[in-house]
Design a protein around this motif. Structure first.
Motif, mmCIF file in Angstrom:
data_model
loop_
_atom_site.group_PDB
_atom_site.id
_atom_site.type_symbol
_atom_site.label_atom_id
_atom_site.label_comp_id
_atom_site.label_asym_id
_atom_site.label_seq_id
_atom_site.Cartn_x
_atom_site.Cartn_y
_atom_site.Cartn_z
ATOM 1 N N VAL A 8 0.847 -1.195 0.000
ATOM 2 C CA VAL A 8 0.000 0.000 0.000
ATOM 3 C C VAL A 8 0.878 1.240 0.000
ATOM 4 O O VAL A 8 1.756 1.386 0.843
ATOM 5 C CB VAL A 8 -0.930 0.009 1.229
ATOM 6 N N ILE A 9 0.633 2.115 -0.966
ATOM 7 C CA ILE A 9 1.445 3.333 -1.069
ATOM 8 C C ILE A 9 0.555 4.562 -1.186
ATOM 9 O O ILE A 9 -0.102 4.757 -2.210
ATOM 10 C CB ILE A 9 2.384 3.259 -2.293
ATOM 11 N N PRO A 10 0.482 5.411 -0.154
ATOM 12 C CA PRO A 10 -0.238 6.674 -0.284
ATOM 13 C C PRO A 10 0.596 7.644 -1.108
ATOM 14 O O PRO A 10 1.805 7.720 -0.916
ATOM 15 C CB PRO A 10 -0.358 7.199 1.155
ATOM 16 N N ALA A 11 -0.041 8.352 -2.006
ATOM 17 C CA ALA A 11 0.715 9.283 -2.844
ATOM 18 C C ALA A 11 -0.027 10.605 -2.986
ATOM 19 O O ALA A 11 -1.199 10.628 -3.369
ATOM 20 C CB ALA A 11 0.962 8.670 -4.219
ATOM 21 N N TYR A 12 0.645 11.655 -2.656
ATOM 22 C CA TYR A 12 0.073 12.992 -2.804
ATOM 23 C C TYR A 12 1.082 13.849 -3.561
ATOM 24 O O TYR A 12 2.143 14.155 -3.043
ATOM 25 C CB TYR A 12 -0.227 13.567 -1.418
ATOM 26 N N ASN A 13 0.756 14.175 -4.778
ATOM 27 C CA ASN A 13 1.658 14.924 -5.656
ATOM 28 C C ASN A 13 3.045 14.291 -5.761
ATOM 29 O O ASN A 13 4.046 14.883 -5.410
ATOM 30 C CB ASN A 13 1.793 16.372 -5.181
ATOM 31 N N GLU A 14 3.059 13.062 -6.219
ATOM 32 C CA GLU A 14 4.326 12.317 -6.327
ATOM 33 C C GLU A 14 4.576 11.856 -7.764
ATOM 34 O O GLU A 14 5.134 10.787 -7.980
ATOM 35 C CB GLU A 14 4.296 11.095 -5.389
ATOM 36 N N GLU A 15 4.136 12.620 -8.761
ATOM 37 C CA GLU A 15 4.165 12.142 -10.150
ATOM 38 C C GLU A 15 5.522 11.603 -10.599
ATOM 39 O O GLU A 15 5.585 10.630 -11.329
ATOM 40 C CB GLU A 15 3.685 13.239 -11.114
ATOM 41 N N GLU A 16 6.591 12.247 -10.118
ATOM 42 C CA GLU A 16 7.921 11.843 -10.569
ATOM 43 C C GLU A 16 8.383 10.544 -9.928
ATOM 44 O O GLU A 16 9.358 9.943 -10.358
ATOM 45 C CB GLU A 16 8.943 12.940 -10.234
ATOM 46 N N ASN A 17 7.721 10.149 -8.849
ATOM 47 C CA ASN A 17 8.210 8.998 -8.081
ATOM 48 C C ASN A 17 7.513 7.684 -8.418
ATOM 49 O O ASN A 17 8.025 6.620 -8.103
ATOM 50 C CB ASN A 17 8.031 9.267 -6.579
ATOM 51 N N ILE A 18 6.347 7.801 -9.048
ATOM 52 C CA ILE A 18 5.504 6.611 -9.253
ATOM 53 C C ILE A 18 6.233 5.513 -10.031
ATOM 54 O O ILE A 18 6.330 4.374 -9.589
ATOM 55 C CB ILE A 18 4.207 6.992 -10.010
ATOM 56 N N LYS A 19 6.751 5.888 -11.199
ATOM 57 C CA LYS A 19 7.396 4.902 -12.070
ATOM 58 C C LYS A 19 8.533 4.202 -11.361
ATOM 59 O O LYS A 19 8.685 2.988 -11.423
ATOM 60 C CB LYS A 19 7.937 5.626 -13.312
ATOM 61 N N GLU A 20 9.330 5.017 -10.663
ATOM 62 C CA GLU A 20 10.512 4.506 -9.977
ATOM 63 C C GLU A 20 10.129 3.484 -8.901
ATOM 64 O O GLU A 20 10.684 2.390 -8.848
ATOM 65 C CB GLU A 20 11.279 5.691 -9.364
ATOM 66 N N ILE A 21 9.148 3.851 -8.079
ATOM 67 C CA ILE A 21 8.831 2.944 -6.964
ATOM 68 C C ILE A 21 8.166 1.664 -7.464
ATOM 69 O O ILE A 21 8.460 0.573 -6.977
ATOM 70 C CB ILE A 21 7.981 3.631 -5.864
ATOM 71 N N VAL A 22 7.321 1.782 -8.476
ATOM 72 C CA VAL A 22 6.698 0.584 -9.044
ATOM 73 C C VAL A 22 7.783 -0.335 -9.601
ATOM 74 O O VAL A 22 7.792 -1.552 -9.344
ATOM 75 C CB VAL A 22 5.681 0.959 -10.147
ATOM 76 N N ASP A 94 6.069 4.822 1.935
ATOM 77 C CA ASP A 94 5.869 6.107 1.273
ATOM 78 C C ASP A 94 6.208 6.017 -0.210
ATOM 79 O O ASP A 94 6.990 5.180 -0.634
ATOM 80 C CB ASP A 94 6.751 7.185 1.914
ATOM 81 N N ALA A 95 5.635 6.947 -0.957
ATOM 82 C CA ALA A 95 5.832 6.940 -2.402
ATOM 83 C C ALA A 95 7.151 7.584 -2.819
ATOM 84 O O ALA A 95 7.580 7.448 -3.953
ATOM 85 C CB ALA A 95 4.675 7.678 -3.081
ATOM 86 N N ASP A 96 7.792 8.277 -1.884
ATOM 87 C CA ASP A 96 8.942 9.100 -2.288
ATOM 88 C C ASP A 96 10.278 8.364 -2.243
ATOM 89 O O ASP A 96 11.324 8.968 -2.415
ATOM 90 C CB ASP A 96 9.009 10.357 -1.415
ATOM 91 N N LEU A 97 10.229 7.052 -1.946
ATOM 92 C CA LEU A 97 11.423 6.200 -1.913
ATOM 93 C C LEU A 97 12.362 6.501 -0.754
ATOM 94 O O LEU A 97 13.510 6.073 -0.748
ATOM 95 C CB LEU A 97 12.183 6.263 -3.250
ATOM 96 N N GLN A 98 11.862 7.246 0.237
ATOM 97 C CA GLN A 98 12.675 7.421 1.445
ATOM 98 C C GLN A 98 12.684 6.121 2.244
ATOM 99 O O GLN A 98 13.606 5.871 3.004
ATOM 100 C CB GLN A 98 12.104 8.553 2.311
#
Ligand code: UDP
Ligand code: MG
Length: 308
Positions: A8-22, A94-98
Protein backbone atom coordinates in the motif's frame (compact mmCIF):
# COMPACT_ATOMS: atom_id res chain seq x y z
CA UNK A 1 -0.03 -21.40 -4.96
CA UNK A 2 2.15 -18.53 -3.75
CA UNK A 3 0.94 -16.23 -0.99
CA UNK A 4 -0.36 -12.82 -2.00
CA UNK A 5 1.39 -9.80 -0.52
CA UNK A 6 -0.32 -6.39 -0.64
CA UNK A 7 1.76 -3.26 -0.93
CA UNK A 8 0.00 0.00 0.00
CA UNK A 9 1.45 3.33 -1.07
CA UNK A 10 -0.24 6.67 -0.28
CA UNK A 11 0.72 9.28 -2.84
CA UNK A 12 0.07 12.99 -2.80
CA UNK A 13 1.66 14.92 -5.66
CA UNK A 14 4.33 12.32 -6.33
CA UNK A 15 4.17 12.14 -10.15
CA UNK A 16 7.92 11.84 -10.57
CA UNK A 17 8.21 9.00 -8.08
CA UNK A 18 5.50 6.61 -9.25
CA UNK A 19 7.40 4.90 -12.07
CA UNK A 20 10.51 4.51 -9.98
CA UNK A 21 8.83 2.94 -6.96
CA UNK A 22 6.70 0.58 -9.04
CA UNK A 23 9.85 -0.52 -10.88
CA UNK A 24 11.86 -1.02 -7.70
CA UNK A 25 9.13 -3.11 -6.08
CA UNK A 26 8.67 -5.26 -9.18
CA UNK A 27 12.40 -5.85 -9.20
CA UNK A 28 12.32 -7.12 -5.62
CA UNK A 29 9.43 -9.51 -6.15
CA UNK A 30 11.14 -11.05 -9.19
CA UNK A 31 13.36 -12.95 -6.78
CA UNK A 32 10.75 -13.75 -4.15
CA UNK A 33 8.33 -16.69 -4.04
CA UNK A 34 5.26 -14.48 -3.66
CA UNK A 35 2.55 -12.91 -5.74
CA UNK A 36 1.95 -9.28 -4.98
CA UNK A 37 -0.60 -6.57 -5.57
CA UNK A 38 0.40 -2.92 -5.51
CA UNK A 39 -2.27 -0.50 -4.30
CA UNK A 40 -1.56 3.16 -4.88
CA UNK A 41 -3.84 5.56 -3.05
CA UNK A 42 -4.00 8.93 -4.77
CA UNK A 43 -4.78 11.36 -1.99
CA UNK A 44 -6.31 14.13 -4.10
CA UNK A 45 -3.12 15.02 -5.94
CA UNK A 46 -3.16 18.17 -8.01
CA UNK A 47 -0.39 17.07 -10.37
CA UNK A 48 -0.31 14.09 -12.75
CA UNK A 49 0.10 11.43 -10.07
CA UNK A 50 -3.21 9.76 -10.81
CA UNK A 51 -2.71 9.79 -14.58
CA UNK A 52 0.73 8.28 -14.19
CA UNK A 53 -0.64 5.47 -12.04
CA UNK A 54 -3.60 4.87 -14.35
CA UNK A 55 -1.33 4.67 -17.38
CA UNK A 56 0.73 2.03 -15.64
CA UNK A 57 -2.31 -0.01 -14.65
CA UNK A 58 -3.07 -0.64 -18.31
CA UNK A 59 0.22 -2.52 -18.70
CA UNK A 60 0.55 -4.02 -15.22
CA UNK A 61 -2.33 -6.16 -14.06
CA UNK A 62 -1.35 -6.35 -10.39
CA UNK A 63 -1.30 -2.57 -10.02
CA UNK A 64 -4.37 -0.90 -8.54
CA UNK A 65 -5.32 2.68 -7.86
CA UNK A 66 -7.73 4.25 -5.41
CA UNK A 67 -8.62 7.82 -6.23
CA UNK A 68 -9.82 10.04 -3.39
CA UNK A 69 -12.34 12.78 -4.09
CA UNK A 70 -9.98 15.28 -2.45
CA UNK A 71 -6.95 15.41 -0.15
CA UNK A 72 -7.83 13.52 3.06
CA UNK A 73 -4.32 13.18 4.42
CA UNK A 74 -1.67 10.52 4.69
CA UNK A 75 -3.33 8.57 7.53
CA UNK A 76 -6.67 8.33 5.74
CA UNK A 77 -4.94 7.15 2.56
CA UNK A 78 -3.17 4.48 4.56
CA UNK A 79 -6.45 3.35 6.10
CA UNK A 80 -8.09 3.12 2.69
CA UNK A 81 -5.25 0.94 1.41
CA UNK A 82 -5.47 -1.35 4.42
CA UNK A 83 -9.24 -1.66 4.03
CA UNK A 84 -9.00 -2.68 0.40
CA UNK A 85 -5.91 -4.90 0.53
CA UNK A 86 -6.48 -8.61 0.00
CA UNK A 87 -3.08 -10.13 0.72
CA UNK A 88 -1.96 -12.47 3.49
CA UNK A 89 -0.01 -9.52 4.78
CA UNK A 90 0.06 -5.82 3.95
CA UNK A 91 3.17 -3.66 3.68
CA UNK A 92 2.82 0.12 3.65
CA UNK A 93 5.50 2.54 2.56
CA UNK A 94 5.87 6.11 1.27
CA UNK A 95 5.83 6.94 -2.40
CA UNK A 96 8.94 9.10 -2.29
CA UNK A 97 11.42 6.20 -1.91
CA UNK A 98 12.67 7.42 1.45
CA UNK A 99 11.59 4.01 2.68
CA UNK A 100 13.98 1.72 0.79
CA UNK A 101 11.83 -1.00 -0.84
CA UNK A 102 14.77 -3.40 -0.52
CA UNK A 103 13.87 -3.73 3.17
CA UNK A 104 10.79 -5.66 2.10
CA UNK A 105 12.89 -8.79 1.82
CA UNK A 106 13.90 -8.70 5.48
CA UNK A 107 10.38 -7.74 6.56
CA UNK A 108 8.91 -10.73 4.76
CA UNK A 109 11.56 -13.00 6.30
CA UNK A 110 10.56 -11.86 9.80
CA UNK A 111 6.91 -12.35 8.91
CA UNK A 112 7.63 -15.93 7.83
CA UNK A 113 9.41 -16.42 11.17
CA UNK A 114 6.09 -15.73 12.83
CA UNK A 115 5.97 -12.02 13.63
CA UNK A 116 2.58 -10.35 13.12
CA UNK A 117 3.85 -6.81 12.77
CA UNK A 118 7.25 -5.89 11.39
CA UNK A 119 7.83 -2.18 11.77
CA UNK A 120 10.81 -0.03 11.00
CA UNK A 121 12.77 2.53 12.96
CA UNK A 122 14.40 5.31 11.04
CA UNK A 123 17.98 6.12 12.00
CA UNK A 124 19.40 9.47 11.08
CA UNK A 125 22.59 9.90 9.13
CA UNK A 126 24.26 13.01 7.82
CA UNK A 127 22.04 13.40 4.78
CA UNK A 128 19.04 14.41 6.90
CA UNK A 129 18.88 18.07 7.77
CA UNK A 130 19.56 18.92 11.40
CA UNK A 131 16.22 20.69 11.60
CA UNK A 132 14.25 17.65 10.49
CA UNK A 133 16.19 15.39 12.85
CA UNK A 134 15.66 17.77 15.76
CA UNK A 135 11.98 18.35 15.11
CA UNK A 136 11.42 14.61 14.79
CA UNK A 137 13.24 13.94 18.09
CA UNK A 138 11.17 16.63 19.77
CA UNK A 139 7.97 15.26 18.26
CA UNK A 140 8.42 11.79 19.78
CA UNK A 141 9.77 13.06 23.08
CA UNK A 142 6.75 15.29 23.56
CA UNK A 143 4.35 12.63 22.34
CA UNK A 144 5.64 10.05 24.78
CA UNK A 145 5.85 12.38 27.75
CA UNK A 146 2.19 13.23 27.49
CA UNK A 147 0.59 10.16 26.00
CA UNK A 148 -0.29 6.70 27.35
CA UNK A 149 0.99 4.81 24.34
CA UNK A 150 4.75 4.64 23.91
CA UNK A 151 5.73 5.36 20.32
CA UNK A 152 9.36 4.75 19.45
CA UNK A 153 11.25 7.52 17.77
CA UNK A 154 11.51 7.15 14.01
CA UNK A 155 8.56 4.82 13.62
CA UNK A 156 6.98 6.01 10.42
CA UNK A 157 4.26 4.28 8.44
CA UNK A 158 6.65 1.80 6.90
CA UNK A 159 5.56 -1.57 8.21
CA UNK A 160 4.26 -5.04 7.53
CA UNK A 161 1.02 -6.24 9.08
CA UNK A 162 -0.25 -9.78 9.02
CA UNK A 163 -3.79 -10.43 7.76
CA UNK A 164 -5.06 -11.06 11.32
CA UNK A 165 -3.71 -7.67 12.39
CA UNK A 166 -5.21 -5.89 9.40
CA UNK A 167 -8.60 -7.45 10.14
CA UNK A 168 -8.42 -6.23 13.73
CA UNK A 169 -7.32 -2.85 12.53
CA UNK A 170 -10.24 -2.61 10.13
CA UNK A 171 -12.60 -2.77 13.10
CA UNK A 172 -11.17 0.49 14.40
CA UNK A 173 -13.74 2.87 13.04
CA UNK A 174 -12.40 5.90 14.82
CA UNK A 175 -12.48 9.18 13.06
CA UNK A 176 -9.13 10.41 11.81
CA UNK A 177 -6.99 7.47 12.96
CA UNK A 178 -3.37 7.92 14.08
CA UNK A 179 -2.12 4.70 12.57
CA UNK A 180 1.30 4.32 14.18
CA UNK A 181 -0.21 4.82 17.65
CA UNK A 182 -3.01 2.35 17.06
CA UNK A 183 -0.57 -0.25 15.81
CA UNK A 184 1.40 0.05 19.05
CA UNK A 185 -1.82 -0.23 21.00
CA UNK A 186 -3.11 -3.50 19.56
CA UNK A 187 -0.23 -5.69 20.74
CA UNK A 188 0.62 -8.87 18.75
CA UNK A 189 4.15 -10.10 18.13
CA UNK A 190 6.06 -7.11 16.85
CA UNK A 191 9.57 -6.86 15.44
CA UNK A 192 11.54 -3.71 14.67
CA UNK A 193 14.02 -3.26 11.84
CA UNK A 194 16.38 -0.29 11.89
CA UNK A 195 17.19 1.43 8.63
CA UNK A 196 18.70 4.58 7.18
CA UNK A 197 16.22 6.53 5.05
CA UNK A 198 17.12 7.47 1.51
CA UNK A 199 16.71 10.95 0.17
CA UNK A 200 13.43 11.83 -1.45
CA UNK A 201 13.65 10.65 -5.08
CA UNK A 202 11.76 13.68 -6.35
CA UNK A 203 9.50 16.46 -5.07
CA UNK A 204 9.27 18.07 -1.65
CA UNK A 205 8.11 16.82 1.72
CA UNK A 206 4.38 17.22 2.24
CA UNK A 207 4.88 17.62 5.97
CA UNK A 208 5.73 21.20 6.80
CA UNK A 209 5.96 22.51 10.35
CA UNK A 210 2.23 23.20 10.46
CA UNK A 211 1.33 19.64 9.49
CA UNK A 212 3.92 18.26 11.93
CA UNK A 213 2.42 20.32 14.72
CA UNK A 214 -1.12 19.17 14.00
CA UNK A 215 0.12 15.58 13.74
CA UNK A 216 1.69 15.95 17.19
CA UNK A 217 -1.48 17.36 18.75
CA UNK A 218 -3.51 14.71 16.97
CA UNK A 219 -1.15 11.95 18.09
CA UNK A 220 -1.50 13.02 21.70
CA UNK A 221 -5.22 13.66 21.84
CA UNK A 222 -6.25 10.57 19.90
CA UNK A 223 -4.31 8.20 22.14
CA UNK A 224 -4.54 9.73 25.57
CA UNK A 225 -6.71 11.70 27.93
CA UNK A 226 -3.71 12.68 30.02
CA UNK A 227 -3.88 16.33 28.92
CA UNK A 228 -7.35 16.50 30.47
CA UNK A 229 -5.98 15.26 33.77
CA UNK A 230 -3.12 17.69 33.42
CA UNK A 231 -5.70 20.48 33.31
CA UNK A 232 -7.04 19.40 36.69
CA UNK A 233 -3.55 19.32 38.23
CA UNK A 234 -2.68 22.70 36.79
CA UNK A 235 -5.88 24.20 38.14
CA UNK A 236 -5.24 22.62 41.52
CA UNK A 237 -1.63 23.81 41.73
CA UNK A 238 -2.50 27.36 40.84
CA UNK A 239 -5.44 27.63 43.19
CA UNK A 240 -3.17 26.38 45.97
CA UNK A 241 -0.57 28.94 44.99
CA UNK A 242 -3.15 31.69 45.02
CA UNK A 243 -3.80 30.89 48.70
CA UNK A 244 -0.36 32.35 49.35
CA UNK A 245 -1.97 35.68 48.59
CA UNK A 246 -4.02 35.60 51.81
CA UNK A 247 -1.17 36.46 54.25
CA UNK A 248 -0.08 39.17 51.87
CA UNK A 249 -3.57 40.67 51.77
CA UNK A 250 -3.91 40.57 55.55
CA UNK A 251 -0.48 42.07 55.96
CA UNK A 252 -1.14 44.95 53.57
CA UNK A 253 -4.57 45.54 55.14
CA UNK A 254 -2.99 46.11 58.55
CA UNK A 255 -0.30 48.20 56.96
CA UNK A 256 -2.89 50.36 55.26
CA UNK A 257 -1.28 49.74 51.85
CA UNK A 258 -4.00 47.53 50.35
CA UNK A 259 -4.82 49.84 47.39
CA UNK A 260 -1.30 49.57 46.05
CA UNK A 261 -1.93 45.94 45.06
CA UNK A 262 -3.35 46.91 41.69
CA UNK A 263 -0.49 45.55 39.59
CA UNK A 264 -0.46 42.18 41.29
CA UNK A 265 -4.22 41.84 40.87
CA UNK A 266 -4.08 42.60 37.19
CA UNK A 267 -1.22 40.14 36.68
CA UNK A 268 -3.13 37.47 38.54
CA UNK A 269 -6.25 38.03 36.47
CA UNK A 270 -4.34 37.91 33.20
CA UNK A 271 -2.43 34.83 34.29
CA UNK A 272 -5.46 32.87 35.39
CA UNK A 273 -7.42 34.06 32.39
CA UNK A 274 -4.72 32.60 30.18
CA UNK A 275 -4.65 29.36 32.12
CA UNK A 276 -8.40 28.97 31.82
CA UNK A 277 -8.23 29.56 28.08
CA UNK A 278 -5.56 26.88 27.71
CA UNK A 279 -7.67 24.39 29.63
CA UNK A 280 -10.77 25.34 27.67
CA UNK A 281 -8.74 24.80 24.51
CA UNK A 282 -7.77 21.30 25.61
CA UNK A 283 -11.39 20.52 26.39
CA UNK A 284 -12.34 21.96 23.03
CA UNK A 285 -10.02 19.64 21.14
CA UNK A 286 -11.50 16.57 22.78
CA UNK A 287 -15.03 17.86 22.38
CA UNK A 288 -14.34 18.53 18.72
CA UNK A 289 -13.11 14.98 18.29
CA UNK A 290 -16.29 13.65 19.88
CA UNK A 291 -18.34 15.91 17.64
CA UNK A 292 -16.66 14.56 14.52
CA UNK A 293 -16.91 10.97 15.76
CA UNK A 294 -20.60 11.31 16.60
CA UNK A 295 -21.34 12.50 13.11
CA UNK A 296 -19.69 9.32 11.90
CA UNK A 297 -18.48 10.77 8.63
CA UNK A 298 -16.22 8.56 6.54
CA UNK A 299 -12.49 9.21 6.87
CA UNK A 300 -12.16 9.36 3.13
CA UNK A 301 -14.27 9.28 -0.01
CA UNK A 302 -13.28 7.19 -3.00
CA UNK A 303 -13.99 8.79 -6.36
CA UNK A 304 -12.87 5.86 -8.48
CA UNK A 305 -10.84 2.68 -8.29
CA UNK A 306 -10.00 -0.34 -10.42
CA UNK A 307 -10.30 -2.75 -7.50
CA UNK A 308 -13.47 -4.70 -7.94
N1 UDP B 1 0.97 11.96 1.72
C1 UDP B 1 -0.40 11.78 1.48
N2 UDP B 1 -1.27 12.81 1.78
C2 UDP B 1 -0.84 13.98 2.35
C3 UDP B 1 0.54 14.14 2.62
C4 UDP B 1 1.42 13.11 2.30
O1 UDP B 1 -0.81 10.74 1.00
O2 UDP B 1 -1.68 14.86 2.60
C5 UDP B 1 1.92 10.87 1.39
C6 UDP B 1 3.09 11.27 0.52
O3 UDP B 1 2.77 11.21 -0.85
C7 UDP B 1 4.14 10.26 0.92
C8 UDP B 1 3.83 9.99 2.38
O4 UDP B 1 2.49 10.42 2.59
O5 UDP B 1 4.01 9.05 0.19
C9 UDP B 1 4.76 10.73 3.33
O6 UDP B 1 4.80 12.11 3.01
P1 UDP B 1 6.16 12.93 2.95
O7 UDP B 1 7.21 12.12 2.25
O8 UDP B 1 5.86 14.25 2.39
O9 UDP B 1 6.52 13.04 4.50
P2 UDP B 1 8.00 13.06 5.15
O10 UDP B 1 8.72 11.87 4.62
O11 UDP B 1 8.61 14.34 4.75
O12 UDP B 1 7.72 12.97 6.63
MG1 MG C 1 8.99 11.39 2.69
Amino acid sequence: MNKLISIVIPAYNEEENIKEIVGRIEEIFKNLPYNFELIMVDDGSTDHTLETIKNLTSIKQNLYFIEFSKNFGHQAALKAGLNEARGSCVISLDADLQHPPELLIEMLQKWEEGYDIVYTLRQFDKTISVRKAKSSKLFYKFLNSISDVEIEEGSADFRLMDRTVVDVFKQFTENDPFVRGLVKLIGFKQYAIKYFPDNRFSGDSKYDFKKMKSLAIHGITSLSIKPLNMAIYLGFIFSMLSLLYIPYVIFSFYNGTEVSGWASIVITIVFFGGLQLIILGILGIYLGKMFMQVKGRPNYIIRSTNMK
